[in-house]
Design a protein around this motif. Structure first.
Motif, PDB file in Angstrom:
ATOM      1  N   ILE A 183      -6.330   5.361   1.088  1.00  0.00           N
ATOM      2  CA  ILE A 183      -6.654   4.470   2.193  1.00  0.00           C
ATOM      3  C   ILE A 183      -8.180   4.403   2.311  1.00  0.00           C
ATOM      4  O   ILE A 183      -8.833   5.413   2.621  1.00  0.00           O
ATOM      5  N   VAL A 184      -8.737   3.232   2.074  1.00  0.00           N
ATOM      6  CA  VAL A 184     -10.189   3.067   2.062  1.00  0.00           C
ATOM      7  C   VAL A 184     -10.768   3.412   3.436  1.00  0.00           C
ATOM      8  O   VAL A 184     -10.284   2.942   4.466  1.00  0.00           O
ATOM      9  N   GLY A 185     -11.804   4.234   3.425  1.00  0.00           N
ATOM     10  CA  GLY A 185     -12.501   4.583   4.657  1.00  0.00           C
ATOM     11  C   GLY A 185     -11.989   5.817   5.350  1.00  0.00           C
ATOM     12  O   GLY A 185     -12.623   6.314   6.287  1.00  0.00           O
ATOM     13  N   ALA A 186     -10.838   6.343   4.931  1.00  0.00           N
ATOM     14  CA  ALA A 186     -10.276   7.524   5.590  1.00  0.00           C
ATOM     15  C   ALA A 186     -11.071   8.766   5.192  1.00  0.00           C
ATOM     16  O   ALA A 186     -11.333   8.993   4.010  1.00  0.00           O
ATOM     17  N   GLU A 187     -11.444   9.568   6.192  1.00  0.00           N
ATOM     18  CA  GLU A 187     -12.225  10.778   5.989  1.00  0.00           C
ATOM     19  C   GLU A 187     -11.611  11.927   6.781  1.00  0.00           C
ATOM     20  O   GLU A 187     -10.943  11.691   7.801  1.00  0.00           O
ATOM     21  N   PRO A 188     -11.844  13.177   6.349  1.00  0.00           N
ATOM     22  CA  PRO A 188     -11.418  14.302   7.181  1.00  0.00           C
ATOM     23  C   PRO A 188     -11.959  14.161   8.604  1.00  0.00           C
ATOM     24  O   PRO A 188     -13.126  13.815   8.810  1.00  0.00           O
ATOM     25  N   GLY A 189     -11.088  14.403   9.575  1.00  0.00           N
ATOM     26  CA  GLY A 189     -11.455  14.199  10.970  1.00  0.00           C
ATOM     27  C   GLY A 189     -10.952  12.896  11.544  1.00  0.00           C
ATOM     28  O   GLY A 189     -11.000  12.693  12.759  1.00  0.00           O
ATOM     29  N   ASP A 190     -10.456  11.988  10.682  1.00  0.00           N
ATOM     30  CA  ASP A 190      -9.833  10.747  11.138  1.00  0.00           C
ATOM     31  C   ASP A 190      -8.333  10.964  11.301  1.00  0.00           C
ATOM     32  O   ASP A 190      -7.792  12.024  10.948  1.00  0.00           O
ATOM     33  N   THR A 191      -7.661   9.953  11.807  1.00  0.00           N
ATOM     34  CA  THR A 191      -6.199   9.959  11.917  1.00  0.00           C
ATOM     35  C   THR A 191      -5.652   8.692  11.279  1.00  0.00           C
ATOM     36  O   THR A 191      -6.181   7.596  11.511  1.00  0.00           O
TER      37      THR A 191
END
Length: 445
Positions: A183-191
């Motif tokens: 998923i483009v843009g997903a980073e640790p700390g996101d949901t």
């Protein structure tokens, strides 16, 4: 998209959107045989390079395919990367502080791939036909498809035994999964929010057992149930939406039960330092949850722990009672359509599910007590983030409104879900933007 927090739409208007980086890469650094994944936002102006690596600022140069940049982390430590860029691939070496002695340095190989950009801003519908499957939820498996927040995905799952819609074994038993999807843009700390747009039966039978899981057996029942655990095939009437035990006689001869297709498996890859998770297990970013609220029309929220989230799904069920008490549900293959959305800078501690009428948190633990504590903690967090409730206020809401359901008894852990009706929550005020952690969230597309 169902609302992750009731105040989400208000908050969106209040938050500035930063300009996207020119390029996004996923960097894999080999730390003594352990792959460490980070997102590199690379902004190239002439020969100068800026951006971020894992959220830390970088500065350097790119000339004739030769890339050099330095990263300064939050502790002020410097990391130096030197490599070559060839179209959508990058490789080289990094010079970093030793993990046990910051005064010493260590050299590590790295490689990277460039995340493809999307033509236009309109959400896209992807049709993906799997050719192989995974028996672990792993960050080390290459993504099968890159999708953007707002996009929808259409695919097919196998049953828990690895059998497809034609009755052909395509994978090893043990809940084989489709994915992972990046998923483009997903980073640790996101949901990541996964809305189950459509779950449809694609064959006319399901397999189950006549057994009872060990957690349900008293000594007397265990003695009497020694002959149980035999396979039972169920006929699925896809036109009428009914299931019945095939060839049943006696008391079950006329039994027909309305189906309610669900996904037993839904997960994101575990974070750095954690091994791949068996598709028979569950952790805080999902897994073999076997929660019968993971059905069409509901949205599942999972915490992102790796760049790209790395979404897996599988283990179709035509129907399952609370707990999956026979060890198997009505195991079958499914046609699946999901839509993904990304909630930035929003961290949650345990899987959440939202239906049109309820919010739910899932706790998984080695005992029912542990699962109850985790589910309750997750619900308290949701009430604090969404409504700004103090612990005292949230405890009072739980005392009059919470419902506990047994989600899963068939795995190595116990699953318990805490649920609250939205009709109760509509009576609560929503916090002002910035008043709680919800103020840091925005939906990214």
């Amino acid at each position: 998209m169902p609302l992750f927090w009731p105040s989400s739409l208000v908050l969106l208007a209040a938050l500035p959107l930063s300009a996207p980086a020119a390029e996004q890469w996923v960097v894999t650094t080999d730390l003594w045989g352990n792959p460490y994944y980070q997102t590199l936002h690379l902004d190239v102006q002439d020969a100068r390079v800026g951006g971020t690596l894992g959220g830390d600022p970088i500065a350097g140069t790119l000339r004739d395919g030769s890339l050099r940049f330095t990263v300064k982390d939050s502790d002020g430590q410097l990391q130096h990367f030197t490599g070559t860029v060839n179209d959508a691939h990058m490789q080289g070496e990094s010079d970093q502080p030793d993990t046990n002695n910051r005064a010493a340095r260590a050299t590590h190989a790295f490689r990277a791939w460039r995340v493809p950009t999307r033509a236009g801003n309109a959400p896209q519908h992807h049709v993906f036909t799997p050719t192989d499957y995974s028996n672990t939820f792993s960050a080390d498996r290459a993504p099968v498809l890159v999708i953007h927040p707002g996009d929808s995905l259409q695919t097919r799952t196998l049953d828990s035994g690895g059998v497809d819609e034609h009755g052909v074994t395509r994978a090893l038993f043990g809940n084989p999964q489709v994915g992972p999807f990046f998923i483009v843009g997903a980073e640790p700390g996101d949901t990541l929010a996964i809305t189950l747009t459509s779950l449809k039966l694609n064959r006319d039978y399901a397999d189950s057992l006549d057994g009872l899981v060990g957690r349900l057996k008293t000594p007397r029942v265990a003695a009497e149930a020694t002959a149980l655990g035999k396979p039972v095939r169920w006929t699925l009437d896809r036109t009428k939406g009914l299931a019945r035990p095939e060839g049943a006689s006696g008391a079950l001869k006329n039994v027909q039960i309305p189906v309610k297709p669900m996904l037993g498996g839904l997960a994101l890859a575990p974070g750095f330092g954690y091994p791949p998770l068996s598709t028979g297990d569950t952790q805080d970013s999902g897994g073999n949850m076997d929660f019968n609220a993971v059905v069409e029309g509901n949205t599942v929220y999972l915490p992102v722990q790796q760049p790209g989230a790395l979404l897996y799904l599988g283990d179709g069920h035509a129907l399952q009672g609370d707990g999956e008490t026979t060890q198997w549900a009505l195991e079958t293959s499914l046609d699946v359509v999901v839509r993904v959305e990304l909630v930035k800078r929003a961290s949650i501690s345990t899987p959440r599910v939202e239906s049109p009428t309820q919010i739910m948190t899932l706790g998984q633990g080695g005992s029912s007590d542990d699962a109850l504590r985790i589910a309750t903690s997750g619900m308290l967090q949701w009430l604090a983030q969404a409504y700004g409730l103090s612990l005292s206020e949230a405890a009072q809401v739980l005392g009059v409104a919470v419902q506990y359901h047994v989600a899963n008894l068939a795995g190595r852990s116990v699953g318990v879900a805490a649920k609250i009706d939205k009709a109760v929550l509509q009576q609560l005020p929503t916090p002002a933007p910035g008043a709680t952690a919800a103020g840091e969230a925005r939906s990214a597309r």
